[in-house]
Scaffold this motif. Structure first.
Motif, PDB file in Angstrom:
ATOM      1  N   ILE A 140    -133.479  60.316   1.423  1.00 26.38           N
ATOM      2  CA  ILE A 140    -134.263  59.546   0.504  1.00 26.38           C
ATOM      3  C   ILE A 140    -135.375  60.376  -0.042  1.00 26.38           C
ATOM      4  N   LEU A 141    -135.401  60.315  -1.234  1.00 26.53           N
ATOM      5  CA  LEU A 141    -136.451  61.013  -1.994  1.00 26.53           C
ATOM      6  C   LEU A 141    -137.777  60.080  -2.371  1.00 26.53           C
ATOM      7  N   SER A 142    -138.983  60.544  -1.789  1.00 28.51           N
ATOM      8  CA  SER A 142    -140.168  59.836  -2.150  1.00 28.51           C
ATOM      9  C   SER A 142    -140.883  60.645  -3.241  1.00 28.51           C
ATOM     10  N   ILE A 143    -141.011  59.998  -4.232  1.00 31.09           N
ATOM     11  CA  ILE A 143    -141.885  60.365  -5.524  1.00 31.09           C
ATOM     12  C   ILE A 143    -143.141  59.682  -5.442  1.00 31.09           C
ATOM     13  N   ALA A 144    -144.323  60.264  -4.948  1.00 34.08           N
ATOM     14  CA  ALA A 144    -145.583  59.627  -4.739  1.00 34.08           C
ATOM     15  C   ALA A 144    -146.695  60.719  -4.575  1.00 34.08           C
ATOM     16  N   GLY A 145    -147.992  60.068  -4.133  1.00 34.77           N
ATOM     17  CA  GLY A 145    -149.148  61.036  -4.032  1.00 34.77           C
ATOM     18  C   GLY A 145    -149.252  61.393  -2.559  1.00 34.77           C
ATOM     19  N   SER A 146    -149.853  62.421  -2.225  1.00 34.35           N
ATOM     20  CA  SER A 146    -150.360  62.766  -1.095  1.00 34.35           C
ATOM     21  C   SER A 146    -151.663  62.225  -0.604  1.00 34.35           C
ATOM     22  N   ASP A 147    -151.549  61.823   0.588  1.00 35.68           N
ATOM     23  CA  ASP A 147    -152.888  61.184   1.324  1.00 35.68           C
ATOM     24  C   ASP A 147    -153.162  62.167   2.291  1.00 35.68           C
ATOM     25  N   SER A 148    -154.290  62.903   2.247  1.00 37.06           N
ATOM     26  CA  SER A 148    -155.014  63.797   2.886  1.00 37.06           C
ATOM     27  C   SER A 148    -155.167  63.335   4.401  1.00 37.06           C
ATOM     28  N   GLY A 149    -155.737  61.965   4.528  1.00 35.46           N
ATOM     29  CA  GLY A 149    -155.559  61.324   5.648  1.00 35.46           C
ATOM     30  C   GLY A 149    -154.310  60.830   6.646  1.00 35.46           C
ATOM     31  N   GLY A 150    -153.319  60.932   6.098  1.00 35.73           N
ATOM     32  CA  GLY A 150    -152.119  60.707   6.601  1.00 35.73           C
ATOM     33  C   GLY A 150    -151.556  59.353   6.787  1.00 35.73           C
ATOM     34  N   GLY A 151    -152.450  58.442   6.282  1.00 31.29           N
ATOM     35  CA  GLY A 151    -151.865  57.201   6.498  1.00 31.29           C
ATOM     36  C   GLY A 151    -151.144  56.438   5.410  1.00 31.29           C
ATOM     37  N   ALA A 152    -151.005  57.007   4.280  1.00 30.58           N
ATOM     38  CA  ALA A 152    -150.240  56.450   3.193  1.00 30.58           C
ATOM     39  C   ALA A 152    -149.699  57.374   2.490  1.00 30.58           C
ATOM     40  N   GLY A 153    -149.144  57.023   1.115  1.00 27.61           N
ATOM     41  CA  GLY A 153    -148.525  58.065   0.490  1.00 27.61           C
ATOM     42  C   GLY A 153    -147.460  58.740   1.000  1.00 27.61           C
ATOM     43  N   ILE A 154    -147.051  60.111   0.516  1.00 26.34           N
ATOM     44  CA  ILE A 154    -145.938  60.847   1.003  1.00 26.34           C
ATOM     45  C   ILE A 154    -145.924  61.109   2.362  1.00 26.34           C
ATOM     46  N   GLN A 155    -147.000  61.238   3.059  1.00 23.91           N
ATOM     47  CA  GLN A 155    -147.234  61.153   4.491  1.00 23.91           C
ATOM     48  C   GLN A 155    -146.677  60.045   5.244  1.00 23.91           C
ATOM     49  N   ALA A 156    -147.004  58.718   4.939  1.00 21.86           N
ATOM     50  CA  ALA A 156    -146.650  57.666   5.267  1.00 21.86           C
ATOM     51  C   ALA A 156    -144.758  57.335   5.184  1.00 21.86           C
ATOM     52  N   ASP A 157    -144.465  57.899   3.846  1.00 23.88           N
ATOM     53  CA  ASP A 157    -143.243  57.969   3.662  1.00 23.88           C
ATOM     54  C   ASP A 157    -142.244  58.952   4.379  1.00 23.88           C
ATOM     55  N   ILE A 158    -142.726  59.938   4.728  1.00 21.48           N
ATOM     56  CA  ILE A 158    -141.985  60.979   5.709  1.00 21.48           C
ATOM     57  C   ILE A 158    -141.709  60.361   7.016  1.00 21.48           C
ATOM     58  N   LYS A 159    -142.836  59.811   7.430  1.00 18.43           N
ATOM     59  CA  LYS A 159    -142.772  59.344   8.816  1.00 18.43           C
ATOM     60  C   LYS A 159    -141.851  58.121   8.976  1.00 18.43           C
ATOM     61  N   THR A 160    -141.726  57.372   8.017  1.00 20.27           N
ATOM     62  CA  THR A 160    -141.303  56.003   7.800  1.00 20.27           C
ATOM     63  C   THR A 160    -139.377  56.280   7.738  1.00 20.27           C
ATOM     64  N   ILE A 161    -139.238  57.165   6.711  1.00 17.85           N
ATOM     65  CA  ILE A 161    -137.879  57.680   6.575  1.00 17.85           C
ATOM     66  C   ILE A 161    -137.343  58.374   7.658  1.00 17.85           C
ATOM     67  N   THR A 162    -138.122  59.045   8.375  1.00 18.37           N
ATOM     68  CA  THR A 162    -137.700  59.933   9.594  1.00 18.37           C
ATOM     69  C   THR A 162    -137.528  58.944  10.596  1.00 18.37           C
ATOM     70  N   THR A 163    -138.387  58.301  10.938  1.00 18.95           N
ATOM     71  CA  THR A 163    -138.404  57.381  11.961  1.00 18.95           C
ATOM     72  C   THR A 163    -137.097  56.350  11.855  1.00 18.95           C
ATOM     73  N   LEU A 164    -136.778  56.027  10.697  1.00 16.99           N
ATOM     74  CA  LEU A 164    -135.600  55.161  10.522  1.00 16.99           C
ATOM     75  C   LEU A 164    -134.212  55.716  10.295  1.00 16.99           C
ATOM     76  N   GLY A 165    -134.511  57.230  10.689  1.00 13.97           N
ATOM     77  CA  GLY A 165    -133.095  58.032  10.542  1.00 13.97           C
ATOM     78  C   GLY A 165    -132.553  58.507   9.541  1.00 13.97           C
ATOM     79  N   ASN A 216    -159.553  59.501   3.293  1.00 10.70           N
ATOM     80  CA  ASN A 216    -159.515  59.018   4.671  1.00 10.70           C
ATOM     81  C   ASN A 216    -159.561  57.668   4.928  1.00 10.70           C
ATOM     82  N   THR A 217    -159.789  57.230   6.041  1.00  9.58           N
ATOM     83  CA  THR A 217    -159.742  55.562   6.236  1.00  9.58           C
ATOM     84  C   THR A 217    -161.020  54.919   5.611  1.00  9.58           C
ATOM     85  N   LEU A 218    -161.882  55.526   4.847  1.00  6.84           N
ATOM     86  CA  LEU A 218    -162.898  54.873   4.259  1.00  6.84           C
ATOM     87  C   LEU A 218    -162.657  54.893   2.877  1.00  6.84           C
ATOM     88  N   GLY A 219    -161.953  55.762   2.238  1.00  5.60           N
ATOM     89  CA  GLY A 219    -161.741  55.814   0.424  1.00  5.60           C
ATOM     90  C   GLY A 219    -161.201  56.961   0.321  1.00  5.60           C
TER      91      GLY A 219
END
Length: 252
Positions: free
Chosen positions: A7-32, A46-49
């Protein structure tokens, strides 16, 4: 042993790790799945903006896509934050040649309210919506795209997400040209820790499609995953915190 879907995610990086590329990697990996990335923008958030955004050179975005496609191979693609009209154009050009399922999350506004796409970038979404297997707008994004009538006129499949609407029940509505709409309804999970829900949902759907699942089944499984991650949010940050992808992996 069956190989994981690529699965290729074409997206932006979120330095806080909640969304974007980071969330995609976590999701794809968790789902196998095997997660690959083409980073389109770097954000300081971060969580504030979001406090800073820098788009990547479109040629470098294209090079990332080419590197993955030419060697590892791609079974499905998720598109998130693009960063500029030029990036949107180069992504569309590359994906037209791939011929794999594409889930397009038309990211315009972060959970915090920060704008992540300008008018020119939104205009460039037209080509991506036409080539996508599924577009996944939330309530304000659907409105910015012209609403249900405009989406029907485009003749594209889309999942109208209801998490931003009011009320105790969240309704997500799948509209596929030539078919009766399909609706999912679930009790709202009341939490401020919902950063990355759209990214997580779209990358989970892409993982299911990359595995060969029918669209409605991929959506059903992705919604269940998002709800489990919301329930497991660790409570980080003073604003819209990240979800608990890690806990879903541990508890199934």
């Amino acid at each position: 042993m069956t190989a994981p879907p690529r699965i290729l995610s074409i997206a932006g990086s979120d330095s806080g790790g909640g969304a974007g590329i980071q969330a995609d990697i976590k999701t794809i990996t968790t789902l196998g799945g095997h997660a690959m990335t083409a980073i389109c923008a770097i954000t300081a958030q971060n969580t504030l903006g979001v406090t800073a955004v820098a788009a990547i050179d479109p040629a470098l975005v294209a090079a990332q896509i080419d590197a993955c496609a030419s060697d590892i191979g791609i079974d499905a693609v998720k598109i998130g934050m693009l960063g500029s009209p030029a990036i949107a154009a180069v992504v569309a050009h590359r994906l037209e040649a791939l011929g794999v399922p594409v889930v397009f999350d038309p990211v315009m506004i972060a959970t915090s309210g920060a704008a992540l796409a300008d008018a020119a970038t939104i205009a460039a979404f037209e080509r991506l919506m036409r080539l996508a297997t599924l577009t996944t707008p939330n309530v304000p994004e659907l409105a910015a795209l012209g609403g249900d009538a405009a989406m029907a006129a485009r003749g594209v499949a889309y999942l109208a997400k209801g998490g931003d609407a009011d009320g105790p029940v969240v309704e997500d509505r799948l509209v596929v040209p030539g078919q009766a709409p399909q609706v999912w309804r679930s009790p709202r999970i009341v939490t401020r820790h919902s950063h990355g829900t759209g990214c997580t949902l779209s990358s989970a759907i892409a993982t299911g499609l990359g595995r060969g699942e029918p669209l409605d089944h991929a959506i059903d499984q992705a919604r269940a995953f998002v709800r489990a991650a919301l329930e497991a949010a660790p409570g980080f940050g003073a604003g819209h915190g990240p979800m608990g992808h890690h806990a879903v992996r541990q508890h199934g």
